[in-house]
Scaffold this motif. Structure first.
Motif, PDB file in Angstrom:
ATOM      1  N   VAL A   6       0.865  -1.177   0.000  1.00 46.12           N
ATOM      2  CA  VAL A   6       0.000   0.000   0.000  1.00 46.12           C
ATOM      3  C   VAL A   6       0.900   1.224   0.000  1.00 46.12           C
ATOM      4  CG1 VAL A   6      -1.753   1.322   1.243  1.00 46.12           C
ATOM      5  CG2 VAL A   6      -1.855  -1.185   1.221  1.00 46.12           C
ATOM      6  N   VAL A  12      -6.856   6.785   4.301  1.00 47.17           N
ATOM      7  CA  VAL A  12      -7.272   5.818   3.274  1.00 47.17           C
ATOM      8  C   VAL A  12      -6.244   4.700   3.157  1.00 47.17           C
ATOM      9  CG1 VAL A  12      -7.705   5.499   0.807  1.00 47.17           C
ATOM     10  CG2 VAL A  12      -8.711   7.446   1.999  1.00 47.17           C
ATOM     11  N   THR A  16      -6.927   0.951   4.312  1.00 48.28           N
ATOM     12  CA  THR A  16      -6.757  -0.095   3.296  1.00 48.28           C
ATOM     13  C   THR A  16      -5.902  -1.228   3.846  1.00 48.28           C
ATOM     14  OG1 THR A  16      -6.969   1.455   1.428  1.00 48.28           O
ATOM     15  CG2 THR A  16      -5.797  -0.601   1.013  1.00 48.28           C
ATOM     16  N   THR A  19      -7.848  -3.136   6.591  1.00 47.59           N
ATOM     17  CA  THR A  19      -8.919  -3.979   6.061  1.00 47.59           C
ATOM     18  C   THR A  19      -8.355  -5.236   5.414  1.00 47.59           C
ATOM     19  OG1 THR A  19     -10.258  -1.991   5.654  1.00 47.59           O
ATOM     20  CG2 THR A  19     -10.939  -4.014   4.541  1.00 47.59           C
ATOM     21  N   ALA A 200      -2.550   4.727  -2.833  1.00 50.30           N
ATOM     22  CA  ALA A 200      -3.481   5.486  -1.984  1.00 50.30           C
ATOM     23  C   ALA A 200      -2.753   6.706  -1.446  1.00 50.30           C
ATOM     24  CB  ALA A 200      -3.984   4.607  -0.849  1.00 50.30           C
ATOM     25  N   ASN A 323      -6.902   3.568  -4.859  1.00 45.65           N
ATOM     26  CA  ASN A 323      -7.888   3.968  -3.842  1.00 45.65           C
ATOM     27  C   ASN A 323      -7.527   5.405  -3.484  1.00 45.65           C
ATOM     28  OD1 ASN A 323      -9.953   3.983  -2.017  1.00 45.65           O
ATOM     29  ND2 ASN A 323      -8.997   2.589  -0.551  1.00 45.65           N
ATOM     30  N   ALA A 334     -13.712   6.878   3.584  1.00 46.68           N
ATOM     31  CA  ALA A 334     -12.630   5.906   3.712  1.00 46.68           C
ATOM     32  C   ALA A 334     -13.104   4.492   4.067  1.00 46.68           C
ATOM     33  CB  ALA A 334     -11.600   6.402   4.721  1.00 46.68           C
ATOM     34  N   SER A 337     -14.788   2.916   1.041  1.00 50.77           N
ATOM     35  CA  SER A 337     -13.839   2.806  -0.074  1.00 50.77           C
ATOM     36  C   SER A 337     -12.899   1.635   0.132  1.00 50.77           C
ATOM     37  CB  SER A 337     -13.025   4.094  -0.202  1.00 50.77           C
ATOM     38  OG  SER A 337     -13.845   5.189  -0.511  1.00 50.77           O
ATOM     39  N   CYS A 338     -12.404   1.491   1.364  1.00 50.30           N
ATOM     40  CA  CYS A 338     -11.435   0.434   1.641  1.00 50.30           C
ATOM     41  C   CYS A 338     -12.092  -0.938   1.645  1.00 50.30           C
ATOM     42  CB  CYS A 338     -10.732   0.717   2.964  1.00 50.30           C
ATOM     43  SG  CYS A 338      -9.774   2.254   2.925  1.00 50.30           S
ATOM     44  N   GLN A 339     -13.316  -1.025   2.132  1.00 54.62           N
ATOM     45  CA  GLN A 339     -14.026  -2.304   2.078  1.00 54.62           C
ATOM     46  C   GLN A 339     -14.357  -2.685   0.639  1.00 54.62           C
ATOM     47  OE1 GLN A 339     -14.606  -4.457   4.778  1.00 54.62           O
ATOM     48  NE2 GLN A 339     -14.872  -5.754   2.959  1.00 54.62           N
TER      49      GLN A 339
END
Length: 369
Positions: A6, A12, A16, A19, A200, A323, A334, A337-339
């Motif tokens: 990442v 975010v 990310t 998650t 991200a 993302n 956030a 978006s991350c899910q």
């Protein structure tokens, strides 16, 4: 070799990594400075778009999911880390809207609890509010999160996961490619390889994608804020008028923001913005006229067309995922978006329709110099 790199350590990027890490992926997070110190640190943290009825369904669908998720996220992070992100439910008053009827119609159509409020009831509820306002609508249940603390708690949650590595002061310079596949990144600290890479990096995402000959329409948009210190019960609810807002924290601090400035990557606070923000603060809450702000700062939002983020795999560059581009709503959008990104990367059922956020058709190929 990790499953995922990442790139970017804002909320975010942190969320990310969290998650994906919760789903047992081996994750390495790379941040060019310190995690959570850019837009994620600088924003106000309202868990709602400022004017949700003015956005497309693409933004609203992410916002609704995230708003419902935030209270449990705050409780989970506090339990796991001992660091409270302070998800503070105060409700939000919008004052003297030009499009109040549109707002109420949107709320009815989307089953959101927005309602017109008698002006006398408003002043009973928020006694410190300036007396120049004529109309108000109110949505109960709207929270704000203390974003610097959210970033700290997310970082601590990542550090405690054995399958996640957080690397700060590591600046990504370009991507490693193997044919049409992105296999990792080059940094000042060497090469990092992984099965997939998630970009991200907020306002800086476009610079990195340009190294692949892709133009990402995400640009820095400067926002300046000021902070006052007041009694803990001074302002009971968030208030918003003429694009400016006042946000109470649990301990009495009040944030007032924010400006919208297209000045590239300059984030120097200005005296002009300070004067403008103080005037807005005093119009909203006249008692602030006698106080000096205890802090004044600026951050850079990742501005994108219509505020719709880019979430999904980059066409023609297998293994590279986006993302980014959440503009003014990074904190709000956030969690969803991350899910959604995790759902897409895992090939499972998605929480919402992913098509509005797909990079396909929204990126422009440009000649490499």
């Amino acid at each position: 070799m990790p499953d995922v790199i990442v790139v970017g350590g804002g909320v975010v990027g942190l969320l990310t990594a969290w998650t994906l890490g919760q789903a047992s992926a081996e994750v390495v997070l790379l941040e060019r400075g310190e995690t959570g110190r850019e837009a994620s640190w600088a924003g106000g943290g309202i868990v709602s778009p400022l004017y949700p009825w003015r956005y497309s369904d693409a933004v609203a669908n992410l916002a609704h999911w995230s708003q419902d998720f935030y209270p449990s996220l705050g409780e989970r992070l506090l339990a796991d880390t001992g660091l409270d992100p302070e998800v503070h439910v105060t409700g939000l008053y919008w004052l003297d809207l030009d499009d109040q009827e549109r707002a109420l119609a949107w709320a009815a159509a989307n089953q959101r609890p927005l309602q017109a409020v008698d002006i006398d009831a408003l002043y009973d509820a928020v006694p410190v509010l300036g007396r120049s306002f004529q109309r108000a609508v109110y949505m109960p249940g709207v929270a704000n999160v203390r974003n610097p603390r959210l970033a700290k708690s997310l970082r601590e949650a990542l550090v405690r996961l054995p399958n996640v590595q957080v690397c700060e002061q590591v600046q990504v310079q370009s991507f490693l490619s193997e044919g049409e596949r992105v296999a990792g990144v080059r940094t000042g600290a060497g090469e990092f390889r992984a099965g997939r890479v998630v970009l991200a990096a907020g306002a800086w995402s476009g610079e990195l994608l340009a190294s692949l000959g892709l133009e990402l329409p995400v640009a820095p948009v400067k926002g300046q804020m000021i902070l006052y210190r007041c009694a803990a019960d001074f302002l009971p609810s968030m208030v918003l008028a003429k694009g400016r807002y006042a946000i109470p924290r649990r301990d009495g601090h009040i944030l007032v923001g924010s400006t919208l400035e297209h000045t590239g990557f300059d984030k120097t606070p200005s005296s002009e913005a300070l004067a403008s923000l103080r005037a807005s603060a005093q119009e909203l809450i006249p008692e602030l006229a006698g106080l000096e702000p205890v802090q004044h700062w600026a951050g850079l939002r990742p501005g994108s067309p219509e505020g719709i983020p880019f979430i999904g795999e980059v066409p023609g560059f297998r293994g590279l995922w986006l993302n980014t581009g959440h503009y003014r709503n990074g904190l709000v959008l956030a969690p969803a978006s991350c899910q959604l990104l995790a759902d897409l990367m895992q090939g499972g059922k998605t929480i919402i329709d992913p098509r509005p956020y797909a990079p396909e058709g929204r990126l422009v190929a440009t000649p490499l110099s």
